[in-house]
Design an enzyme around this catalytic site. Structure first.
Site, PDB file in Angstrom:
ATOM      1  CB  SER A   1      -0.940  -0.046   1.403  1.00 50.14           C
ATOM      2  OG  SER A   1      -1.453   1.241   1.515  1.00 50.14           O
TER       3      SER A   1
ATOM      4  CE1 TYR B   1      -3.293  -3.262   5.066  1.00 46.49           C
ATOM      5  CE2 TYR B   1      -3.006  -1.111   4.146  1.00 46.49           C
ATOM      6  CZ  TYR B   1      -3.284  -2.664   4.076  1.00 46.49           C
ATOM      7  OH  TYR B   1      -3.358  -3.142   2.687  1.00 46.49           O
TER       8      TYR B   1
END
Length: 302
Positions: free
Chosen positions: A166, A221
């Site tokens: 990501s 995350y």
């Protein structure tokens, strides 16, 4: 770390299976690919895409029933794939999977570390499950990779590892220069990455994570993907010139369960790009790159 630019003419813009087949096709039914966390979303779409292209694909999922349903749905489309239960957050599950793989396949060509978790809603940020997120998204991918490394084929076509990541896991998201400097070290090591992760988990325990300059969006995350991206770089450097390419790919804002179905594109569209990256011709295959979005030729250094 230098690498050749991919040839944009190698793939056509069509998303049909035939668009990835050309006179320079290097893969076959003997090419073995593993995709983790693949009972749904991008992982499932990647398994489907690779199976359409004629590779032998192993779909793994933490939940046996969901994994088997995914395999059945592909079989109904004329796409037979293999299945084995795998929870990357559990070392014993990884050990069992690797043992099964060794008993059933001679070598591995492609590993896609897709399995990952997040416990945040799109517009919320909590670190309540930080240890689980780090254990799954970073340590799980790392342990599985290290366990499978001796099994890679190391053929002239080059083995490939693609870590689904990501853009939240980029250094620009870290606001504390002292913490950022750990991952900026030109001689970055796995020990330094684990130190970085350890500092974050300690700040979570201390309740100081909000004030220490960690990423502001989906903090746990983001840290897990920062660590995974850094590990990609370290691993790529370790195996440079030894027949293994290691890259990261951020598919962008994709419509999956993690985004509650929101996003600018579908999992199938993201998987099409992932397949293009995985199947680049060996002479055009880079390593230590971070690909972002739906344009497979837009990339940045990690």
């Amino acid at each position: 770390m230098k690498s050749q630019e991919p040839d944009p003419n190698y793939f056509s813009s069509s998303s049909s299976s035939s668009s990835l087949v050309s006179s320079t096709k290097w893969w076959s039914k003997e090419t073995i690919a593993i995709v983790t966390g693949a009972n749904k979303g991008i992982g499932f779409a990647l398994v489907k895409r690779l199976a359409e292209l004629g590779l032998t694909v192993i779909l793994t999922a933490r939940d046996v029933e969901r994994g088997q349903r995914a395999v059945e749905s592909l079989s109904e489309k004329g796409l037979p794939v293999n299945f084995f239960q795998l929870d990357v957050s559990d070392p014993s599950s990884i050990e069992a999977f690797v043992s099964w793989f060794k008993s059933n396949f001679a070598a591995l060509d492609i590993l896609v570390n897709n399995a990952g978790v997040s416990f945040n809603d799109i517009y919320k940020n909590t670190v309540e499950h930080a240890e689980t997120v780090i254990r799954t998204n970073f340590y799980g991918a790392k342990l599985l990779t290290e366990s499978l490394l001796p099994l890679f084929r190391r053929s002239p076509s080059k083995s490939r590892i693609l870590n689904i990541s990501s853009r939240l896991g980029t250094l620009s998201k870290v606001r504390n220069p002292n913490i950022k400097s750990i991952l900026e070290d030109e001689e970055l090591s796995e020990e330094q990455i684990e130190r970085f992760v350890g500092l974050f988990l300690q700040s979570v325990k201390d309740g100081t994570w909000k004030s220490q300059g960690w990423p502001e969006i989906w903090t746990d995350y983001a840290v897990s993907k920062l660590a995974l991206n850094a590990y990609t770089m370290v691993l790529a450097k370790r195996y440079e010139g030894e027949g293994i390419s290691v890259n990261s790919y951020c598919p962008g804002f994709t419509q999956t369960s993690m985004t509650q179905g929101q996003g600018s594109h579908t999992a199938d569209e993201a998987a099409d790009v992932g397949a293009r990256l995985l199947l680049l011709h060996p002479q055009q295959l880079p390593t230590a790159k971070f690909y972002i979005g739906l344009d497979p030729f837009v990339k940045s250094n990690l």
